[in-house]
Motif scaffolding. Structure first.
Motif, PDB file in Angstrom:
ATOM      1  N   LYS A  77       0.862  -1.165   0.000  1.00 47.26           N
ATOM      2  CA  LYS A  77       0.000   0.000   0.000  1.00 47.26           C
ATOM      3  C   LYS A  77       0.909   1.229   0.000  1.00 47.26           C
ATOM      4  CE  LYS A  77      -3.766   2.166   2.418  1.00 47.26           C
ATOM      5  NZ  LYS A  77      -4.707   2.070   3.524  1.00 47.26           N
ATOM      6  N   TYR A  78       0.805   2.026  -1.067  1.00 48.63           N
ATOM      7  CA  TYR A  78       1.606   3.233  -1.170  1.00 48.63           C
ATOM      8  C   TYR A  78       0.753   4.415  -0.738  1.00 48.63           C
ATOM      9  CZ  TYR A  78       4.753   0.327  -3.823  1.00 48.63           C
ATOM     10  OH  TYR A  78       5.604  -0.664  -4.228  1.00 48.63           O
ATOM     11  N   HIS A  79       1.320   5.287   0.106  1.00 54.04           N
ATOM     12  CA  HIS A  79       0.579   6.443   0.609  1.00 54.04           C
ATOM     13  C   HIS A  79       0.824   7.640  -0.273  1.00 54.04           C
ATOM     14  CE1 HIS A  79      -0.080   4.301   4.400  1.00 54.04           C
ATOM     15  NE2 HIS A  79       1.136   3.878   4.216  1.00 54.04           N
TER      16      HIS A  79
END
Length: 107
Positions: free
Chosen positions: A105-107
């Motif tokens: 999961k990339y923010h």
């Protein structure tokens, strides 16, 4: 016992026609009836020779065929069982290649 011969325990006069799905050896306590304290002795009585393992797999295959494939109205159960079995087999075979594919999961 050579490849393709009858088991040594099989006697045509006593057992009748040969059935590849039947074990002709001395019957033992089934796994469901083994008590926890007797489990070690039960495992030691098993035959782990490769030829015995192949015979056990062959009997299992023949029992499966007699139950799901050979009946007159067999249905589609064996096809679904084979599909699920092959899916699991190929997942296990390909797991080393796909285990590194993570969902990050990339923010």
């Amino acid at each position: 016992m050579a490849f393709g011969d009858y088991p040594a325990e099989y006697d045509r006069a006593k057992h009748g026609p040969y059935d590849p799905a039947r074990y002709y050896g001395k019957p033992d306590t089934s796994f469901c009836d083994v008590k926890l304290g007797e489990l070690g002795a039960w495992i030691r009585r098993r035959n782990f020779h490769p030829q015995a393992m192949v015979s056990a797999c062959s009997r299992t295959f023949w029992r499966w065929q007699h139950k799901y494939v050979f009946p007159e109205r067999a249905g589609i159960a064996p096809f679904f069982q084979m599909a699920v079995g092959l899916s699991v087999l190929f997942y296990v075979l390909n797991y080393p290649r796909i285990k590194t594919h993570k969902n990050y999961k990339y923010h």
